[in-house]
Enzyme design. Structure first.
Site, mmCIF file in Angstrom:
data_model
loop_
_atom_site.group_PDB
_atom_site.id
_atom_site.type_symbol
_atom_site.label_atom_id
_atom_site.label_comp_id
_atom_site.label_asym_id
_atom_site.label_seq_id
_atom_site.Cartn_x
_atom_site.Cartn_y
_atom_site.Cartn_z
ATOM 1 N N GLY A 154 0.825 -1.211 0.000
ATOM 2 C CA GLY A 154 0.000 0.000 0.000
ATOM 3 C C GLY A 154 0.856 1.257 0.000
ATOM 4 O O GLY A 154 0.502 2.265 -0.627
ATOM 5 N N ASP B 223 0.070 -1.257 13.160
ATOM 6 C CA ASP B 223 0.561 -2.489 12.533
ATOM 7 C C ASP B 223 0.888 -3.572 13.567
ATOM 8 O O ASP B 223 1.055 -4.740 13.218
ATOM 9 C CB ASP B 223 1.815 -2.199 11.699
ATOM 10 C CG ASP B 223 1.497 -1.350 10.475
ATOM 11 O OD1 ASP B 223 0.331 -1.329 10.036
ATOM 12 O OD2 ASP B 223 2.418 -0.702 9.947
#
Ligand code: S3P
EC number: 2.5.1.19
Length: 431
Positions: free
Chosen positions: A93, A318
């Protein structure tokens, strides 16, 4: 690839971390439009960052790699060449979103950016809408919301944008586009995502100011204005968190991770683990590559549940899969909220984490924007899936290091996206 694991008697070791993924991407992308040669040491050789190198090469920039040292020969802001084929961003991404921003203002260039099935399913309106507001000509599937994205480089102007979500990828895409714009870009709102782009741009001589939540970037007046920036990439705290959780949960463990990036926009997992009662020591604090770094040691600990929410979320987004595993083994309930962004990561990490933890015997309830983890669970071995998501693969590997019984992981090769050395390190620290 299938890996089968059982918990070892002890965990011991000193772990030199791979370079930070976010900083590695930016070191290549920004040096590609600087003027001159830069050397990037401790570059992360995971598949995501190799996608960035390949895309930048396809744009005509000379990039050489020898193991984890990368040389980038930038030829200025306006030096990129129209690619002859689609740009494949793989699973990344960051590559797709930052490159789209960087190409939006390259008049004369037509480019198509795509990636794997996971990346093609992720929302892109978050960058497409504000870039269009600056004058960008972008399109894509689903009215520009999904890759493949099409960029036709256009004349951009400055402007103002109030970021509705704390996404460093959106913030960075806009800052990179603004380098090519005609006028100052002002960003307000949720500018609190990781700030590596701002730090690097400032170090390269760009006119960028950060005043509380307001970021202003004024485009350079000459195409050769950005200086190349050589650096050693600090260790990735998102990768280190797997070892911190392993050490905290295992009954006989001491693991040291060296050279961890301690940028405050990235230390949320350390703060959460400390609040859960983990035994953590930070030593040898210094500055490397324009970022604070240090060595972090974690020992066997008794963890308790906490609430993870609000401003902490972007600082550990994350790391939430492996923190959820820690919470499942902690005493008492953990609540994760305000983390709806988990739903649009490499997988829907609320759904995939809850499914995996449940298979391991934990009691977890998904919510719209997070999960409620009962805690106190003695995990049992299970057969788990990475779903092609690198952070899930590593989370389930850590479950195998600390859980009772045998854990089998399908799709173990997903770790290559961000931590190709992961399985070698795991083997080395088992005693
Ligand atoms: C990243 C930003 C974060 C993070 C991703 C890397 C970056 O994504 O989850 O792994 O390098 O800018 P968002 O910008 O979507 O929050």
């Amino acid at each position: 690839m299938i890996h089968t694991m059982i918990a070892p008697r002890r965990l011991r070791g000193i772990i030199d971390l791979p370079g930070d993924k976010s900083i590695s991407h930016r070191a290549v992308l920004l040096n590609a439009i600087a003027t001159g040669a830069a050397e990037v040491a401790n570059f992360l050789t995971g598949a995501d960052c190799l996608s960035t190198i390949a895309c930048v090469q396809a744009l005509g920039v000379r990039v050489e790699r020898h193991e984890d040292t990368v040389r980038v020969f930038g030829a200025g802001l306006r030096s990129l060449r129209e690619p002859v084929d689609v740009l494949d961003c793989g699973n990344s991404g960051t590559t797709l979103r930052l490159l789209t921003g960087m190409l939006a203002g390259q008049e004369g260039i037509f480019a198509v950016l795509t990636g794997d099935a996971s990346l093609r399913s992720r929302p892109q309106q978050r960058i497409v809408a504000p870039l269009r507001a600056l004058g960008a000509t972008l399109d894509g599937r689903d009215r520009g919301n999904r890759a493949p994205l099409v960029v036709r480089g256009a004349y951009l102007h400055g402007g103002a944008y109030d970021l509705p979500i704390a996404s460093a990828q959106v913030k960075s895409a806009l800052l990179l586009a603004a380098l090519f714009g005609d006028g100052t870009l002002t960003l307000t709102g949720r500018t609190d995502g990781r700030d590596h782009t701002e730090r690097m741009l400032a170090a390269m001589g760009a006119t960028i100011t950060v005043d509380g939540q307001t970021i202003r970037l004024t485009p350079p007046d000459r195409p050769e204005a950005l200086h190349p920036l050589s650096l050693r990439v600090p260790g990735d705290p998102s990768s280190a968190t797997f070892w911190w959780v392993a050490a905290a949960l295992h009954p006989d463990a001491e693991l040291t991770t060296t050279g961890v990036c301690l940028n405050p926009t990235r230390t949320g997992a350390l703060d959460a683990l400390r609040a859960m009662g983990a035994q953590i020591e930070v030593a040898n604090q210094r500055v490397e590559g324009g970022e604070p770094v240090g060595d972090v040691t974690v020992r066997s600990s008794s963890l308790r549940g906490i609430v993870i929410e609000g401003a902490l979320i972007p600082r550990l987004i994350d790391e939430l899969p492996v923190l959820a595993l820690a919470a499942a083994c902690a005493e008492g309930e953990t609540i994760i909220r305000d983390a709806q962004e988990l739903r649009v990561k490499e997988t829907d990490r609320i759904a995939t984490v809850v499914a995996g933890l449940t298979a391991l015997g934990a009691v977890v309830e998904p919510t719209e924007d997070g999960m409620i983890i009962a805690g106190g669970g003695n995990l049992r071995g299970a057969t788990l899936e990475s779903h092609g998501d690198h952070r899930l693969a590593m989370t389930w590997a850590i479950a195998g290091l600390v859980g009772a019984g045998e854990t089998t992981l399908h799709g173990a090769e997903a770790v290559d996206v961000s931590y190709p050395e992961f399985w070698n390190v795991l083997r080395r620290i088992r005693e």
